[in-house]
Design a protein around this motif. Structure first.
Motif, mmCIF file in Angstrom:
data_model
loop_
_atom_site.group_PDB
_atom_site.id
_atom_site.type_symbol
_atom_site.label_atom_id
_atom_site.label_comp_id
_atom_site.label_asym_id
_atom_site.label_seq_id
_atom_site.Cartn_x
_atom_site.Cartn_y
_atom_site.Cartn_z
ATOM 1 N N THR A 217 0.845 -1.186 0.000
ATOM 2 C CA THR A 217 0.000 0.000 0.000
ATOM 3 C C THR A 217 0.882 1.239 0.000
ATOM 4 N N VAL A 218 0.704 2.084 -0.985
ATOM 5 C CA VAL A 218 1.475 3.328 -1.080
ATOM 6 C C VAL A 218 0.547 4.468 -0.683
ATOM 7 N N ARG A 219 0.807 5.065 0.438
ATOM 8 C CA ARG A 219 -0.096 6.065 1.007
ATOM 9 C C ARG A 219 -0.380 7.207 0.030
ATOM 10 N N SER A 220 -1.650 7.531 -0.096
ATOM 11 C CA SER A 220 -2.148 8.605 -0.959
ATOM 12 C C SER A 220 -1.940 8.339 -2.442
ATOM 13 N N MET A 221 -1.484 7.120 -2.801
ATOM 14 C CA MET A 221 -1.244 6.819 -4.213
ATOM 15 C C MET A 221 -2.013 5.578 -4.664
ATOM 16 N N GLY A 222 -1.830 4.447 -3.993
ATOM 17 C CA GLY A 222 -2.512 3.249 -4.438
ATOM 18 C C GLY A 222 -1.823 1.982 -3.982
#
Length: 228
Positions: A217-222
């Motif tokens: 999980t890449v925060r604020s990205m996807g």
């Protein structure tokens, strides 16, 4: 899942010819004749391949190619330059700028599609492979059988398509919008939170023994399929 093509060509007749042949082969085509818009579309659409005219009215194909290669999201996207220039020095310049191949006008539809397929196989061989592998996860695209560390996994249709998309594009971060577009389809209107639900299901299905979670999980990205 359809492959996405971004077509940047200001000659309407050539653009329509290319679009027709790409769509006949099952590609989802987004087109523009404007260089600045092409850069925005590349970020928005997340194309699998870019067909890029060299001579454009506002921003040259060479400059677009250079900028696409500088952006993380498009740095590895196959680029096929379309050009009327046949001098060796021009073609070398295009390749050195970051194009993967070029086709010289006039060209036949068969040659065009052969070159498109060629750059996809060469730059992103996962699209041509019958079997995909990422670390200890293996997928047979013919039988739809998926295993992890040798153990068979049970995946629902959406989870299978999500995993296949991730395995065809490992380490690439996709936003929820992009995943909805590529896995569910452009004409389906679903809340973004649906993606989170199916990501959780996919993570659960991939749980085998104490093996690591590869869905990052890449925060604020996807999300991405990657090794943490």
């Amino acid at each position: 899942m359809k492959l996405k093509a971004l077509l940047v060509e200001d000659d309407q007749a050539i653009s329509e010819l290319i679009r027709y042949n790409l769509e006949a082969e099952g590609y989802d085509v987004t087109s523009t004749e404007d260089g600045e818009e092409a850069l925005l579309l590349a970020e928005e659409v997340g194309p699998d391949v870019v067909l890029l005219d060299w001579m454009l009215p506002s921003l040259s194909g060479i400059e677009i190619c250079r900028r696409l290669r500088k952006e993380a999201a498009t740095a590895n996207v196959p680029i096929l330059m379309i050009t009327a220039r046949s001098e060796e020095s021009d073609l070398i310049r295009g390749l050195e700028t970051g194009a993967d191949d070029y086709i010289i006008k006039p060209f036949s539809p068969k040659e065009l599609m052969a070159r498109v397929h060629s750059v996809l196989r060469r730059v992103r061989p996962a699209f041509a492979a019958e079997n995909l592998k990422f670390e200890d996860i293996e997928m047979d695209k013919i039988t739809h059988r998926v295993t992890r560390n040798g153990a068979a996994l049970k995946l629902g249709p959406i989870e299978y398509r999500l995993l296949r998309h991730f395995m065809e594009n490992p380490k690439h971060v996709f936003s929820r919008d992009q995943l909805l577009d590529r896995v569910w389809g452009q004409d389906v209107f679903i809340d973004e939170r649906t993606v989170d639900v199916h990501i959780r299901r996919l993570r659960k299905a991939l749980e085998v023994d104490d093996l690591p979670d590869y869905i990052r999980t890449v925060r604020s990205m996807g999300y991405a399929l990657d090794i943490s």
